[in-house]
Enzyme design. Structure first.
Site, PDB file in Angstrom:
ATOM      1  N   TYR A 297     -35.383 -31.097  18.889  1.00  0.00           N
ATOM      2  CA  TYR A 297     -36.118 -31.326  20.138  1.00  0.00           C
ATOM      3  C   TYR A 297     -35.706 -32.661  20.756  1.00  0.00           C
ATOM      4  CZ  TYR A 297     -40.165 -30.726  23.263  1.00  0.00           C
ATOM      5  OH  TYR A 297     -40.989 -30.536  24.363  1.00  0.00           O
ATOM      6  N   TYR A 341     -35.603 -27.808  30.250  1.00  0.00           N
ATOM      7  CA  TYR A 341     -36.799 -28.265  29.540  1.00  0.00           C
ATOM      8  C   TYR A 341     -37.827 -27.143  29.582  1.00  0.00           C
ATOM      9  CZ  TYR A 341     -41.007 -31.017  28.527  1.00  0.00           C
ATOM     10  OH  TYR A 341     -42.166 -31.493  27.997  1.00  0.00           O
TER      11      TYR A 341
END
Length: 388
Positions: A297, A341
């Protein structure tokens, strides 16, 4: 520190379908329309229909409730529905929830989804503007009056301490950004397709919240992503080779707050990801040396380094050197820095592609992929593997 043993979830469920919308900066559609499009695409990819689905899992902070998505996509009765808290920290936990439902017999086919207009609508990067009083929000009261109003500013506090502790300069974060953009440049689905960067570009980008520069920060994206989970046995009858869930875990650390855990004894690590790491290694029986691809991430570059350190790929303070070495193929879709995103859900999809052998930046012979979810918050992670 927990002394837990391996759990029994590993190997009992698999991801069998992935689907996404276009990743854009202005979708021109409602978030419900994006969610429905992604769900339909994931089901088509799996070779399943809406009639097969009896479970849905999503995040909090989502404007498309499970029952509304079910109506919009033609899904009928639901025997399982769930939401996971803490923003991007929920990405892998949605898959864990789906696997738990399948393994326990609560549902047979569960779809996980995330969809938002995070660029043209509500922008998380704009920070706190208005917030209802809550117990959780008390922690922010110690930071907001001093100007720490955005995710970048919250992460900058930990990043500054990390650099000080290990005697490093902000330029070390550039290795993460350059790696992500290199992969995004060859990914037609990525916003930054065809636009790699150099370390010099990173160092020249403007400050956002020192020591974070513009190229240390992920994008803001409109779009949707969905994943289909079912039992390994059923998965073997479907269209694609299953991405077996070898292990799934959630983690929250001591003195955990949401993005502002500044009162821990040490700000240089991510204890919540350490909880996840230990459980993933216990359950999967794997070690860092067994991982072929890392989907880590990357909402902000510094926390990629600390995640790699928490998982034991390198010693504390050694994350930048490890990324620069190229020892582990990292964020082969471009990550949230380069592709989109979507609170990490597009990262899970990339892990599935790597195991299928269909990724744009395919790693030859990939058998085990690590996926992590959002950092700075209670979080989650997965190890996916090929069947057999």
């Amino acid at each position: 520190m927990s002394a837990r043993r391996a759990d029994t979830l590993g190997g009992r469920a698999a991801v069998v379908g992935i689907g996404a919308t276009e990743f854009s900066k202005d979708s021109g559609r409602s978030e419900l329309a994006l969610a429905a499009e992604a769900v339909r695409a994931a089901l088509a990819d799996a070779g399943l229909t809406a009639a097969d689905v009896d479970g849905l899992v999503t995040f909090t902070m989502d404007t498309s409730p499970e029952i509304t998505v079910a109506q919009a996509t033609g899904i009928g009765e639901l025997s399982f529905f769930s939401r996971v808290h803490y923003g991007g920290g929920a990405a892998c936990a949605t898959v864990q929830q789906a696997a738990l439902a399948v393994a326990s017999g609560l549902a047979e086919v569960v779809v996980c989804y995330r969809a938002f207009n995070e660029r043209s609508g509500r922008r998380f990067g704009s920070g706190v503007q208005r917030r209802e009083a809550s117990a959780e929000g008390v922690a922010l009261g110690w930071a907001l009056p001093f100007g720490l109003l955005t995710p970048a500013s919250w992460v900058a506090m930990a990043a500054r301490r990390y650099l000080h502790t290990y005697g490093l300069e902000p330029e070390v974060f550039g290795h993460v950004a350059v790696t992500a953009r290199r992969h995004a440049a060859t990914n037609p689905a990525a916003h930054f397709h065809g636009r790699p960067i150099t370390l010099a570009d990173h160092a020249a980008s403007r400050w956002i919240a020192e020591p974070l520069r513009l190229l240390d920060c992920c994008q803001e994206t409109d779009g949707g992503q969905a994943l289909v989970v079912t039992s390994v046995e059923r998965a073997r009858t479907l269209r694609h080779p299953p991405a077996v869930i070898a292990a799934a875990a959630q983690g929250a650390g001591r003195a955990q707050e949401q993005m502002t855990s500044f009162y821990r004894d040490d700000l240089t690590g991510l204890p919540e990801m350490g909880v996840v790491a230990r459980q993933l290694w216990r359950t999967s029986g794997l070690t860092p040396g067994d991982i072929d691809v890392g989907i880590v991430y990357d909402h902000f570059t510094p926390f990629v380094l600390t995640q790699l350190e928490e998982f034991g790929f390198c010693p504390p303070g050694g994350g930048a050197e490890f990324v620069a070495s190229g020892a582990l193929p990292l964020n082969t879709h471009g990550g949230q820095l380069g592709e989109a995103y979507l609170h990490g859900m597009n990262g899970v999809a990339e892990a599935v592609r790597q195991l299928r052998g269909s990724a744009v930046n395919q790693v030859a012979g990939a058998r085990h992929v690590l996926v992590t979810a959002g950092t700075g918050v209670p979080t989650s992670g997965l190890v996916l593997r090929v069947d057999g």
